[in-house]
Design a protein around this motif. Structure first.
Motif, PDB file in Angstrom:
ATOM      1  N   GLU A 134       0.826  -1.208   0.000  1.00  0.00           N
ATOM      2  CA  GLU A 134       0.000   0.000   0.000  1.00  0.00           C
ATOM      3  C   GLU A 134       0.860   1.257   0.000  1.00  0.00           C
ATOM      4  OE1 GLU A 134      -3.669   2.369   2.036  1.00  0.00           O
ATOM      5  OE2 GLU A 134      -3.155   0.410   2.858  1.00  0.00           O
ATOM      6  N   VAL A 155     -10.102   1.582   0.405  1.00  0.00           N
ATOM      7  CA  VAL A 155      -8.719   1.569   0.908  1.00  0.00           C
ATOM      8  C   VAL A 155      -8.715   1.625   2.437  1.00  0.00           C
ATOM      9  CG1 VAL A 155      -6.581   2.907   1.006  1.00  0.00           C
ATOM     10  CG2 VAL A 155      -7.725   2.534  -1.195  1.00  0.00           C
ATOM     11  N   ALA A 158      -9.408  -1.718   3.830  1.00  0.00           N
ATOM     12  CA  ALA A 158      -8.247  -2.598   3.688  1.00  0.00           C
ATOM     13  C   ALA A 158      -7.255  -2.360   4.825  1.00  0.00           C
ATOM     14  CB  ALA A 158      -7.573  -2.365   2.341  1.00  0.00           C
ATOM     15  N   GLN A 178     -14.919  -3.885   2.121  1.00  0.00           N
ATOM     16  CA  GLN A 178     -13.927  -3.387   1.175  1.00  0.00           C
ATOM     17  C   GLN A 178     -14.368  -3.660  -0.259  1.00  0.00           C
ATOM     18  OE1 GLN A 178     -10.050  -5.202   1.579  1.00  0.00           O
ATOM     19  NE2 GLN A 178      -9.215  -4.113  -0.183  1.00  0.00           N
ATOM     20  N   SER A 225      -7.707  -9.188   0.022  1.00  0.00           N
ATOM     21  CA  SER A 225      -7.809  -7.768   0.334  1.00  0.00           C
ATOM     22  C   SER A 225      -6.761  -6.971  -0.440  1.00  0.00           C
ATOM     23  CB  SER A 225      -7.633  -7.551   1.839  1.00  0.00           C
ATOM     24  OG  SER A 225      -7.613  -6.175   2.157  1.00  0.00           O
ATOM     25  N   ASN A 226      -5.558  -7.498  -0.530  1.00  0.00           N
ATOM     26  CA  ASN A 226      -4.505  -6.819  -1.290  1.00  0.00           C
ATOM     27  C   ASN A 226      -4.885  -6.679  -2.760  1.00  0.00           C
ATOM     28  OD1 ASN A 226      -2.972  -6.708   1.048  1.00  0.00           O
ATOM     29  ND2 ASN A 226      -1.751  -8.519   0.538  1.00  0.00           N
ATOM     30  N   LEU A 259      -7.391  -3.937  -3.007  1.00  0.00           N
ATOM     31  CA  LEU A 259      -6.677  -2.681  -2.784  1.00  0.00           C
ATOM     32  C   LEU A 259      -6.004  -2.220  -4.071  1.00  0.00           C
ATOM     33  CD1 LEU A 259      -5.570  -0.641  -0.563  1.00  0.00           C
ATOM     34  CD2 LEU A 259      -3.561  -2.119  -0.496  1.00  0.00           C
TER      35      LEU A 259
END
Length: 220
Positions: A21, A53, A56, A78, A178-179, A182
């Motif tokens: 991030e 974001v 996340a 998210q 999640s990544n 993101l």
């Protein structure tokens, strides 16, 4: 894998996610997100991405604080914020945009209740958004929606995980997913910035962080 080794692997994954991030954010000016078009559509879309974001960030914090059921529930939030962003950018009509751009009060809240729900937004995104964005959103819905519903609503998944333990492998999978979401949120923000070099940089950052992102299956 021994328990200590699994715990160390989880910490390393969370560390790499934070670094990912930070690298994404560094693609934008220190003053914040830049919009090439400041219409209500683009402002709302950017705001939805920022909310995604934010979820996340808190998801990673939850797993770092040994609160995995909360983290799993946040994955659904998210995703929905990212879905909202895609819908706002590619499918929402002027009347729908106007309802979401109003000052928040009781009247605006009532008007927003008539906006498309989760599945209607996804259907519209599938029809109007680029396949590179709509396909991953649809795949996420197909394979993850029902389990995440359970975490959000206190169903069998969080109850059993709280009693029996939250598998390390599942925790890693949630963080990796999640990544991936993101990354898409930042890619949409890069599109909104109007900068092709920035979009290319954000898009190709995955090459440096493959170990903490979903596997990209090559197309035939």
């Amino acid at each position: 894998m021994p328990d200590q080794a699994r715990a160390d692997a989880t910490r390393q994954l969370l560390l790499r996610a934070e670094e990912f991030e930070s690298a994404l954010a560094a693609c934008f000016p220190k003053t914040g997100i830049v919009l090439a078009d400041t219409t209500a559509k683009h402002n709302l879309c950017a705001t939805a991405c920022i909310v995604s974001v934010e979820h996340a960030f808190v998801l990673r914090s939850a797993f770092g604080a040994a609160a995995p059921n909360t983290g799993a529930a946040l994955l659904r939030l998210q995703y929905e914020a990212l879905l909202r962003a895609a819908w706002l950018l590619y499918a929402a009509n002027p009347n729908q945009l106007e309802k979401l751009a109003r000052t928040l009060n009781l009247e605006a809240e009532q008007a927003a209740k008539n906006l498309p729900g989760y599945l209607d937004m996804l259907d519209a995104v599938n029809k109007h958004a680029p396949e590179g964005l709509s396909a991953p959103l649809s795949e996420f819905n197909q394979y993850s929606r029902h389990a995440l519903n359970s975490f959000v609503h206190g169903g069998i998944h969080p109850l059993r995980r709280a009693q029996d333990g939250f598998p390390v492998e599942l925790a890693a999978r949630v963080v990796v997913m999640s990544n991936g979401l993101l990354h898409f949120a930042y890619r949409v923000l890069a599109v909104l910035s109007g900068s092709k070099p920035r979009l290319d940089k954000v898009t190709h950052l995955y090459l440096e962080f493959k170990e903490c992102l979903p596997v990209i299956e090559p197309k035939p």
